[in-house]
Design a protein around this motif. Structure first.
Motif, mmCIF file in Angstrom:
data_model
loop_
_atom_site.group_PDB
_atom_site.id
_atom_site.type_symbol
_atom_site.label_atom_id
_atom_site.label_comp_id
_atom_site.label_asym_id
_atom_site.label_seq_id
_atom_site.Cartn_x
_atom_site.Cartn_y
_atom_site.Cartn_z
ATOM 1 N N ALA A 47 0.833 -1.208 0.000
ATOM 2 C CA ALA A 47 0.000 0.000 0.000
ATOM 3 C C ALA A 47 0.866 1.255 0.000
ATOM 4 O O ALA A 47 0.394 2.344 0.313
ATOM 5 C CB ALA A 47 -0.930 0.002 1.208
ATOM 6 N N ARG A 48 2.134 1.117 -0.396
ATOM 7 C CA ARG A 48 3.045 2.258 -0.331
ATOM 8 C C ARG A 48 2.668 3.369 -1.300
ATOM 9 O O ARG A 48 3.097 4.517 -1.128
ATOM 10 C CB ARG A 48 4.484 1.794 -0.587
ATOM 11 C CG ARG A 48 5.089 1.073 0.605
ATOM 12 C CD ARG A 48 6.547 0.751 0.411
ATOM 13 N NE ARG A 48 6.755 -0.186 -0.686
ATOM 14 C CZ ARG A 48 7.920 -0.754 -0.977
ATOM 15 N NH1 ARG A 48 8.981 -0.462 -0.260
ATOM 16 N NH2 ARG A 48 8.029 -1.604 -1.974
ATOM 17 N N HIS A 49 1.868 3.050 -2.314
ATOM 18 C CA HIS A 49 1.457 4.088 -3.267
ATOM 19 C C HIS A 49 0.625 5.190 -2.605
ATOM 20 O O HIS A 49 0.501 6.287 -3.157
ATOM 21 C CB HIS A 49 0.649 3.464 -4.418
ATOM 22 C CG HIS A 49 -0.610 2.792 -3.999
ATOM 23 N ND1 HIS A 49 -0.609 1.557 -3.374
ATOM 24 C CD2 HIS A 49 -1.912 3.185 -4.095
ATOM 25 C CE1 HIS A 49 -1.855 1.208 -3.125
ATOM 26 N NE2 HIS A 49 -2.669 2.171 -3.540
ATOM 27 N N LEU A 50 0.083 4.914 -1.395
ATOM 28 C CA LEU A 50 -0.697 5.919 -0.682
ATOM 29 C C LEU A 50 0.186 6.895 0.109
ATOM 30 O O LEU A 50 -0.301 7.910 0.601
ATOM 31 C CB LEU A 50 -1.700 5.242 0.252
ATOM 32 C CG LEU A 50 -2.801 4.432 -0.445
ATOM 33 C CD1 LEU A 50 -3.621 3.645 0.568
ATOM 34 C CD2 LEU A 50 -3.707 5.342 -1.265
ATOM 35 N N GLY A 51 1.455 6.569 0.262
ATOM 36 C CA GLY A 51 2.379 7.492 0.918
ATOM 37 C C GLY A 51 2.176 7.648 2.409
ATOM 38 O O GLY A 51 2.600 8.650 2.994
ATOM 39 N N TYR A 52 1.563 6.659 3.039
ATOM 40 C CA TYR A 52 1.300 6.731 4.481
ATOM 41 C C TYR A 52 2.563 6.368 5.250
ATOM 42 O O TYR A 52 3.112 5.275 5.091
ATOM 43 C CB TYR A 52 0.161 5.779 4.833
ATOM 44 C CG TYR A 52 -0.111 5.605 6.306
ATOM 45 C CD1 TYR A 52 -0.421 6.684 7.120
ATOM 46 C CD2 TYR A 52 -0.092 4.333 6.889
ATOM 47 C CE1 TYR A 52 -0.687 6.522 8.470
ATOM 48 C CE2 TYR A 52 -0.365 4.157 8.231
ATOM 49 C CZ TYR A 52 -0.654 5.247 9.020
ATOM 50 O OH TYR A 52 -0.919 5.080 10.362
ATOM 51 N N LYS A 53 3.026 7.291 6.092
ATOM 52 C CA LYS A 53 4.220 7.075 6.911
ATOM 53 C C LYS A 53 3.899 7.428 8.354
ATOM 54 O O LYS A 53 4.117 8.564 8.795
ATOM 55 C CB LYS A 53 5.392 7.903 6.385
ATOM 56 C CG LYS A 53 5.846 7.501 4.989
ATOM 57 C CD LYS A 53 7.044 8.323 4.532
ATOM 58 C CE LYS A 53 7.502 7.888 3.156
ATOM 59 N NZ LYS A 53 8.676 8.675 2.676
ATOM 60 N N PRO A 54 3.360 6.482 9.111
ATOM 61 C CA PRO A 54 2.948 6.769 10.490
ATOM 62 C C PRO A 54 4.124 7.215 11.346
ATOM 63 O O PRO A 54 5.254 6.755 11.177
ATOM 64 C CB PRO A 54 2.367 5.436 10.964
ATOM 65 C CG PRO A 54 2.986 4.398 10.079
ATOM 66 C CD PRO A 54 3.170 5.064 8.745
ATOM 67 N N LYS A 55 3.824 8.099 12.302
ATOM 68 C CA LYS A 55 4.861 8.713 13.124
ATOM 69 C C LYS A 55 4.948 8.119 14.539
ATOM 70 O O LYS A 55 6.011 8.131 15.158
ATOM 71 C CB LYS A 55 4.605 10.215 13.245
ATOM 72 C CG LYS A 55 4.453 10.949 11.916
ATOM 73 C CD LYS A 55 5.722 10.924 11.100
ATOM 74 C CE LYS A 55 5.560 11.763 9.828
ATOM 75 N NZ LYS A 55 6.764 11.687 8.966
ATOM 76 N N ASP A 56 3.829 7.657 15.064
ATOM 77 C CA ASP A 56 3.771 7.271 16.475
ATOM 78 C C ASP A 56 4.066 5.783 16.667
ATOM 79 O O ASP A 56 3.873 4.968 15.759
ATOM 80 C CB ASP A 56 2.403 7.631 17.056
ATOM 81 C CG ASP A 56 2.176 9.136 17.070
ATOM 82 O OD1 ASP A 56 3.124 9.864 17.422
ATOM 83 O OD2 ASP A 56 1.071 9.584 16.717
#
Length: 279
Positions: free
Chosen positions: A218-227
């Motif tokens: 699902a990397r095409h969505l660009g989600y990079k969680p921080k916590d």
């Protein structure tokens, strides 16, 4: 900026955290729920009380909408007769009404319970087959498949957020499954702003050391969680009792939902803090 967004389930706990950031992404935010209201409204927000199990009430919300953020549902396991209207029919109503009015994309609050009977140790990806743990999970499977069908037959995009545990960390399981509210907002934002999503599934989980799922595809969505829930580990584990590996509630992704009888509440066995944002 988008012209109009529709948020269902706006009176819910997760909806309460999404309303403000969504209002900043559009000219008009229409918040809707079966409840009578959501508190004070943001400058470009209006509230419409509606029952998503009734097609005419849903259709009236869709005129001129660019996207729908669909979080409205019964959020626990209940008998099938009770969940059918809000969670099955409600999803159909949102997709069909959205299609008729030219909605481009739906962002859907799916759940880990769509795959809740997979063993936690398997580290499944977004392409793992459905293995629902409850009628609640089955409704999530239905809606994911509904969204895929509407993409493949009608070119209507959707992103399905398989949320794990979007609540305060109060137990050992949440050290892996936690989704912070900040990461929830980022996740929904990425689902809205990504130029092309077609039909996509992504796990709603923070950047936890112990996360039991894999978002690589699902990397095409660009989600990079921080916590990262590891900051709670010492406190949570110091008094934790050993887990029983033969209990599906401990060994399966669905946690308590994997061990309850069909139709019986899963939330009743969990310590969920009601920290809804007040406006």
């Amino acid at each position: 900026m988008l012209k109009k967004l529709v948020l269902t389930g706006a009176a819910g706990r997760l909806g309460s955290y999404l309303r403000e950031p969504l209002s900043k992404m559009c000219e008009e935010l229409v918040s809707t729920d079966i409840a009578e209201g959501v508190g004070n409204l943001y400058a470009n927000e209006r509230f419409v009380q509606a029952d998503i199990s009734k097609f005419d009430e849903v259709e009236s919300l869709m005129e001129g909408a660019d996207m729908v953020i669909h979080f409205g549902a019964i959020v626990d396991e209940v008998p099938f007769e009770d969940i059918w209207g809000p969670n099955f029919v409600g999803s159909y109503n949102v997709w069909e009404a959205g299609y008729r009015h030219g909605v481009r994309r739906i962002v859907y609050a799916s759940s880990i319970h769509a795959v809740g009977m997979h063993p936690s140790r398997d580290n499944i990806g977004v392409d793992a087959p459905h293995r629902p743990d409850t009628f609640y999970g089955l409704a999530k499977c239905f809606t994911e498949d509904l969204g895929r069908m509407y993409w493949e037959k009608r070119q209507m995009e959707s992103v399905h957020l398989r949320i794990l545990s979007a609540a305060q960390v109060t137990g050992a399981r949440a050290l892996g499954t936690w989704l912070s509210y900040d990461d929830l907002i980022q996740l929904v934002t990425r689902a809205i702003e990504t130029p092309v999503v077609e039909w996509s599934v992504i796990y709603g989980v923070s950047n936890n050391d112990r996360a039991p799922v894999d978002n690589t595809k699902a990397r095409h969505l660009g989600y990079k969680p921080k916590d990262n829930a590891e900051v709670f580990a010492e406190e949570i584990l110091k008094d934790a009792q050993p887990m029983d590996p033969t209990d599906p509630g401990h060994s399966r992704l669905g946690g308590p939902f994997a061990s309850v009888e069909l139709g019986q509440s899963g939330l009743a066995t969990m310590d969920i803090v009601d920290d809804k944002k007040i406006t």
